[in-house]
Design an enzyme around this catalytic site. Structure first.
Site, PDB file in Angstrom:
ATOM      1  N   GLY A   9       2.240  12.848 -24.994  1.00 30.58           N
ATOM      2  CA  GLY A   9       3.632  12.708 -24.791  1.00 30.58           C
ATOM      3  C   GLY A   9       4.233  11.301 -25.149  1.00 30.58           C
ATOM      4  CB  CYS A  10       6.910   9.209 -23.753  1.00 33.90           C
ATOM      5  SG  CYS A  10       7.336   7.580 -23.933  1.00 33.90           S
ATOM      6  CG  PHE A  11       4.373   5.641 -28.349  1.00 34.06           C
ATOM      7  CD1 PHE A  11       5.676   5.151 -27.701  1.00 34.06           C
ATOM      8  CD2 PHE A  11       4.373   5.967 -29.799  1.00 34.06           C
ATOM      9  CE1 PHE A  11       6.587   4.596 -28.743  1.00 34.06           C
ATOM     10  CE2 PHE A  11       5.347   5.406 -30.597  1.00 34.06           C
ATOM     11  CZ  PHE A  11       6.584   4.827 -29.943  1.00 34.06           C
ATOM     12  CB  CYS A  13       4.348   7.759 -20.413  1.00 37.14           C
ATOM     13  SG  CYS A  13       6.125   7.826 -20.232  1.00 37.14           S
TER      14      CYS A  13
END
Length: 176
Positions: A9-11, A13
């Site tokens: 997912g979002c890097f 995070c």
């Protein structure tokens, strides 16, 4: 030091999670698995390049094993969601492991199998990909949570629960 490349997912995070893991020396956000050389954040976010937002984790194998790195990875995002994590949707947010050699590839398969066996009725859709070129993300994405992320409503909603999950599920893997 050894290297693991993970997309969950979002890097912002995943980088925030791994910066708190014992034995991790450095985490870099970047892009991997696509068809365009030197992709930009805007291009990757469009979903048109085939890249995943990912992190490159530099860790000390005397402190934490690759298998443990993978277990933390699988346990701090939702590997059962295809091409998404929460509100982030698209192949750029896929769950993927990018092994750097055959031993890592075997460990990746074993980590996915462990997760599947611990979650009856669910199945990880995490892919094992590569080899593929690694492209560091733009400077403003690096160590994002420690800076701008603390003021970003998206990060404030998504990252603290991931950090709590890390602390609850992997107490012995969290930096003091």
């Amino acid at each position: 030091m050894e290297t693991a490349i993970l997309a969950g997912g979002c890097f912002w995070c995943t980088e925030a999670v791994f910066r708190d893991v014992v034995g991790v020396d450095a985490v870099q956000s970047g892009y991997i698995g696509g068809t365009v050389e030197n992709p930009t954040y805007k291009a990757v976010c469009s979903g048109s390049t085939g890249h995943a937002e990912a992190i490159e984790v530099r860790y000390d194998p005397a402190v934490i094993s690759y298998a443990d790195v993978l277990d933390v990875f699988m346990g701090t995002h939702d590997p059962s969601q295809l091409n998404r994590q929460g509100n982030d949707v698209g192949t750029q947010y896929r769950s993927a492991i990018f092994p750097l050699d055959d031993a890592q590839r075997e460990e990746a398969s074993a980590a996915i199998a462990r997760w599947d066996s611990e979650h009856p009725g669910e199945k990880a859709v995490t892919t094992i990909e590569g080899p593929a070129p690694w492209y560091p993300a733009e400077d403003y994405h690096q160590e994002y949570w420690d800076g701008e992320g603390q003021r970003n409503p998206y990060c404030l909603a998504v990252i603290p629960p991931k950090l709590m999950k890390l602390r609850k599920s992997f107490q012995d893997k969290v930096k003091g």
